[in-house]
Design a protein around this motif. Sequence first.
Motif, PDB file in Angstrom:
ATOM      1  N   LEU A 136      12.680 -24.798 126.753  1.00 47.93           N
ATOM      2  CA  LEU A 136      11.847 -25.778 126.995  1.00 47.93           C
ATOM      3  C   LEU A 136      12.315 -27.321 127.284  1.00 47.93           C
ATOM      4  O   LEU A 136      11.362 -27.844 128.259  1.00 47.93           O
ATOM      5  CB  LEU A 136      10.364 -25.100 126.288  1.00 47.93           C
ATOM      6  CG  LEU A 136      10.406 -23.931 126.943  1.00 47.93           C
ATOM      7  CD1 LEU A 136       9.234 -22.907 126.062  1.00 47.93           C
ATOM      8  CD2 LEU A 136       9.542 -23.131 128.419  1.00 47.93           C
ATOM      9  N   LEU A 137      11.838 -28.161 126.493  1.00 41.07           N
ATOM     10  CA  LEU A 137      12.453 -29.541 126.189  1.00 41.07           C
ATOM     11  C   LEU A 137      13.411 -29.423 127.661  1.00 41.07           C
ATOM     12  O   LEU A 137      12.770 -30.664 128.383  1.00 41.07           O
ATOM     13  CB  LEU A 137      12.658 -29.761 124.978  1.00 41.07           C
ATOM     14  CG  LEU A 137      11.624 -29.671 124.191  1.00 41.07           C
ATOM     15  CD1 LEU A 137      12.687 -30.215 122.136  1.00 41.07           C
ATOM     16  CD2 LEU A 137      10.169 -30.407 124.343  1.00 41.07           C
ATOM     17  N   ALA A 138      14.443 -29.369 127.833  1.00 43.18           N
ATOM     18  CA  ALA A 138      15.396 -28.803 128.820  1.00 43.18           C
ATOM     19  C   ALA A 138      14.878 -29.282 129.390  1.00 43.18           C
ATOM     20  O   ALA A 138      15.227 -30.041 130.445  1.00 43.18           O
ATOM     21  CB  ALA A 138      16.286 -28.523 128.303  1.00 43.18           C
ATOM     22  N   GLN A 139      14.027 -28.285 129.767  1.00 43.84           N
ATOM     23  CA  GLN A 139      13.067 -27.754 131.383  1.00 43.84           C
ATOM     24  C   GLN A 139      12.699 -28.984 132.136  1.00 43.84           C
ATOM     25  O   GLN A 139      12.772 -28.909 132.997  1.00 43.84           O
ATOM     26  CB  GLN A 139      12.707 -26.481 131.219  1.00 43.84           C
ATOM     27  CG  GLN A 139      11.878 -25.679 132.429  1.00 43.84           C
ATOM     28  CD  GLN A 139      11.283 -24.426 132.376  1.00 43.84           C
ATOM     29  OE1 GLN A 139      11.276 -23.824 131.374  1.00 43.84           O
ATOM     30  NE2 GLN A 139      10.491 -24.490 132.820  1.00 43.84           N
ATOM     31  N   ALA A 140      11.905 -28.899 130.472  1.00 38.61           N
ATOM     32  CA  ALA A 140      10.513 -30.031 130.694  1.00 38.61           C
ATOM     33  C   ALA A 140      11.129 -31.722 130.926  1.00 38.61           C
ATOM     34  O   ALA A 140      11.165 -32.003 132.574  1.00 38.61           O
ATOM     35  CB  ALA A 140       9.562 -30.568 129.449  1.00 38.61           C
ATOM     36  N   ALA A 141      12.499 -32.192 130.540  1.00 36.44           N
ATOM     37  CA  ALA A 141      13.113 -33.279 130.595  1.00 36.44           C
ATOM     38  C   ALA A 141      13.645 -33.324 132.734  1.00 36.44           C
ATOM     39  O   ALA A 141      13.631 -34.055 133.503  1.00 36.44           O
ATOM     40  CB  ALA A 141      14.473 -32.930 129.949  1.00 36.44           C
TER      41      ALA A 141
END
Length: 314
Positions: free
Chosen positions: A53-58
């Motif tokens: 999810l953090l990578a998706q947000a990034a």
Amino acid sequence: MFAITHTRSAIRSDLNHGIIFMIVAMLLLPVGDTFAKYLTGTLDPVAVTMWRLLAQAAFLLPVALILRSRLNGAMFSPVIALSGVLLVVSLNALIAAFAVMPIATAIAIFFVEPLFLTILAWPLLGERAGPRRIGAVIVGLGGALLVIRPGFSAYGWATLLPLLSAFAYALNMIVLKRASATRSGLTVQCGATVYAAVIMLLIGATMAVTGYGLTMPTLSQTNFWLAILATGAIAAITFVLIAEAYRAEEATTLAPFQYFEIVTATALGFLIFGDWPDALTVLGIAIILGSGFYIFGREGQAESRAPRRKRLGR
């Protein structure tokens, strides 16, 4: 006459776009799932979900900045927060399933989701699916099970994890449909991703404070970071496509096309794990594709006959 023809062409174009977006998204999703399965070999499922999810947000947020003209409607609101919660539940359950069973088995059980979606769309969206559309979903489910042929009893209570994921995912599709009525797909997905990432960070912090530490990749584990970035990028692309699809078309119309995910899943099984498709697998894929194309043809015919009539199913 020209105006009527133009209206029909425009409506058919919107229909094609919605279905095409869904097909492309479903063909990409198993790629991200494969990376997630790889990560569960070393990381906790909760950590995999958090990093995904953090990578998706990034990936999403810079895109949103560049395409800020496409950000229509409120990004942060209760309905978007609900989408973020459902995303967290669905991802955690499915990735936890990947950690204890083959990815193909987990996806096979998850494929009850279009049935959940078709059933829930009537009371929650007012989209009543007709018998032919319901029949196409059931036929597609049968084709998916024919491809995978899972042994449900082999994993005990773990088989409930993909079912929970499927139910949360179906509810999230309903929420996306409602939210996308007044927002662009990019707005919806950015907001939901931010909410979900914050929720997972809070869960991770709580686990650390209570003494349940998460296994994390070290800075030297380049393969893991590349896999995390890949699963985040694929998730960002696919969920924007899904949101745009649901903005353009009814949930019950798009439900059968979710079975296209099995095409990529089967291909990855062959390319990565060396699983040769047998005769039943080929037959199952043909059934899945046939059910999807049947709905595509039915929707196009219906729109040509009655372009201004609300589609309630046939």
